[in-house]
Design a protein around this motif. Sequence first.
Motif, PDB file in Angstrom:
ATOM      1  N   THR A  13       0.880  -1.173   0.000  1.00 33.19           N
ATOM      2  CA  THR A  13       0.000   0.000   0.000  1.00 33.19           C
ATOM      3  C   THR A  13       0.914   1.218   0.000  1.00 33.19           C
ATOM      4  O   THR A  13       1.777   1.351   0.863  1.00 33.19           O
ATOM      5  N   ALA A  22       4.207  -5.354  -6.530  1.00 29.49           N
ATOM      6  CA  ALA A  22       5.651  -5.321  -6.764  1.00 29.49           C
ATOM      7  C   ALA A  22       6.074  -6.536  -7.591  1.00 29.49           C
ATOM      8  O   ALA A  22       6.803  -6.396  -8.579  1.00 29.49           O
ATOM      9  N   SER A  42      15.166  -1.868 -12.938  1.00 25.17           N
ATOM     10  CA  SER A  42      14.972  -1.184 -11.674  1.00 25.17           C
ATOM     11  C   SER A  42      13.479  -1.113 -11.329  1.00 25.17           C
ATOM     12  O   SER A  42      12.649  -0.860 -12.193  1.00 25.17           O
ATOM     13  N   CYS A  44      11.512  -3.610 -10.427  1.00 34.42           N
ATOM     14  CA  CYS A  44      10.694  -4.776 -10.803  1.00 34.42           C
ATOM     15  C   CYS A  44      10.465  -5.724  -9.632  1.00 34.42           C
ATOM     16  O   CYS A  44       9.826  -6.755  -9.780  1.00 34.42           O
ATOM     17  N   GLY A  45      11.010  -5.379  -8.471  1.00 33.42           N
ATOM     18  CA  GLY A  45      10.712  -6.189  -7.288  1.00 33.42           C
ATOM     19  C   GLY A  45      11.844  -7.100  -6.824  1.00 33.42           C
ATOM     20  O   GLY A  45      11.618  -7.997  -6.008  1.00 33.42           O
ATOM     21  N   LYS A  46      13.054  -6.846  -7.289  1.00 33.10           N
ATOM     22  CA  LYS A  46      14.191  -7.706  -6.910  1.00 33.10           C
ATOM     23  C   LYS A  46      14.453  -7.660  -5.398  1.00 33.10           C
ATOM     24  O   LYS A  46      14.577  -8.700  -4.751  1.00 33.10           O
ATOM     25  N   THR A  48      12.457  -6.750  -3.109  1.00 31.83           N
ATOM     26  CA  THR A  48      11.285  -7.302  -2.428  1.00 31.83           C
ATOM     27  C   THR A  48      11.414  -8.824  -2.301  1.00 31.83           C
ATOM     28  O   THR A  48      11.065  -9.401  -1.270  1.00 31.83           O
ATOM     29  N   TYR A  57       9.315  -9.298   4.902  1.00 33.67           N
ATOM     30  CA  TYR A  57       7.948  -9.090   4.406  1.00 33.67           C
ATOM     31  C   TYR A  57       7.324 -10.455   4.185  1.00 33.67           C
ATOM     32  O   TYR A  57       8.007 -11.395   3.805  1.00 33.67           O
TER      33      TYR A  57
HETATM   34  P1  ADP Z   1      14.069  -3.380  -7.315  1.00 33.39           P
HETATM   35  O1  ADP Z   1      14.880  -3.877  -6.179  1.00 33.39           O
HETATM   36  O2  ADP Z   1      13.894  -4.368  -8.423  1.00 33.39           O
HETATM   37  O3  ADP Z   1      14.563  -2.066  -7.857  1.00 33.39           O
HETATM   38  P2  ADP Z   1      11.996  -3.117  -5.270  1.00 33.39           P
HETATM   39  O4  ADP Z   1      11.762  -4.511  -4.831  1.00 33.39           O
HETATM   40  O5  ADP Z   1      12.830  -2.265  -4.389  1.00 33.39           O
HETATM   41  O6  ADP Z   1      12.560  -3.102  -6.768  1.00 33.39           O
HETATM   42  O7  ADP Z   1      10.595  -2.379  -5.452  1.00 33.39           O
HETATM   43  C1  ADP Z   1       9.556  -2.872  -6.301  1.00 33.39           C
HETATM   44  C2  ADP Z   1       8.381  -1.917  -6.235  1.00 33.39           C
HETATM   45  O8  ADP Z   1       7.771  -2.004  -4.958  1.00 33.39           O
HETATM   46  C3  ADP Z   1       8.772  -0.461  -6.445  1.00 33.39           C
HETATM   47  O9  ADP Z   1       7.783   0.165  -7.196  1.00 33.39           O
HETATM   48  C4  ADP Z   1       8.840   0.080  -5.013  1.00 33.39           C
HETATM   49  O10 ADP Z   1       8.561   1.455  -4.987  1.00 33.39           O
HETATM   50  C5  ADP Z   1       7.753  -0.732  -4.328  1.00 33.39           C
HETATM   51  N1  ADP Z   1       8.045  -0.929  -2.895  1.00 33.39           N
HETATM   52  C6  ADP Z   1       9.101  -1.601  -2.376  1.00 33.39           C
HETATM   53  N2  ADP Z   1       9.028  -1.633  -1.031  1.00 33.39           N
HETATM   54  C7  ADP Z   1       7.900  -0.962  -0.694  1.00 33.39           C
HETATM   55  C8  ADP Z   1       7.259  -0.636   0.559  1.00 33.39           C
HETATM   56  N3  ADP Z   1       7.766  -1.043   1.729  1.00 33.39           N
HETATM   57  N4  ADP Z   1       6.113   0.082   0.518  1.00 33.39           N
HETATM   58  C9  ADP Z   1       5.574   0.469  -0.662  1.00 33.39           C
HETATM   59  N5  ADP Z   1       6.106   0.203  -1.869  1.00 33.39           N
HETATM   60  C10 ADP Z   1       7.264  -0.500  -1.890  1.00 33.39           C
END
Ligand code: ADP
Length: 256
Positions: A13, A22, A42, A44-46, A48, A57
């Motif tokens: 959220t 994500a 960049s 794409c959720g790596k 995460t 999480y």
């Molecule tokens: P990557 O590492 O591939 O660059 P991320 O996993 O950091 O990507 O993020 C994937 C998406 O999820 C992005 O759009 C980021 O803004 C969103 N996101 C990541 N963590 C959170 C969070 N804790 N709350 C809200 N959005 C998040």
Amino acid sequence: MALEFRNVTKEFTTNSGARLTAVTDVSFRVEPGEFVSVVGPSGCGKSTILSMTAGLYQPTQGEVLVSDRAVTGPNSHVGFMLQKDLLLPWRSILNNVEFGLEARGVAKAERRERAMAELAHCQLAGFENHYPYQLSGGMRQRAALARTLAIDPEIILLDEPFSALDAQTKLLLQNSFAGTIAETGKTTLLITHDLAEAVLMSDRILVLSERPGTVMAEIKVELPQRDKPINRRTMPEVADYAAQLFKHLKLEEKAA
Ligand code: ADP
Ligand code: MG
């Protein structure tokens, strides 16, 4: 230890209250001792994916399993290393490497012995009494790896550990990290947006789509010269292999 994602979707959220997906329907398995890279553009959720592996999480849907058991929260099986070394500036390199062991209540003598062994393993013998500011960026990342290995995790998670380094240092570290980690035999997941790095370091590469990330392709890396040091003779082949993969996957603009 094996690591498995089964149909994992993660929604966040955002601050404005909107839902953001994500990653969606991510499935893969990493076998014990395997080194797998996750590449993708960049956002794409790596990261995460790494955070869910570490139990920071929970998936919105699907399951994350370590050794066939669901990950329900932060756990000591996993060692996490980030782009920023996060070394404590007021502690010596030795005390930084000992930090995680201290937090786990390991006795002082054993702590010292394990930290010294990991420093040697990461080519930092003789630098134990230096402070982080006295080391180069590459040495600081090696110290961060020593700290990660000192706690003896069963799974190593690396989130773009070289992306802040210059090209020369990066190449040296890709090579030395690959060797150091191979010696430990630990299951490893490396996040990178650099496909050449993934080719250089891993047994297998998972290619993610743009956000919401999902596994688009899985590539087994077959490089005959993997075991040899990287030098100007072997490097063009690696670069060439990576270039062919880029072309094959039509990733030039996205992942480069
Ligand atoms: P990557 O590492 O591939 O660059 P991320 O996993 O950091 O990507 O993020 C994937 C998406 O999820 C992005 O759009 C980021 O803004 C969103 N996101 C990541 N963590 C959170 C969070 N804790 N709350 C809200 N959005 C998040
Ligand atoms: Mg990231």
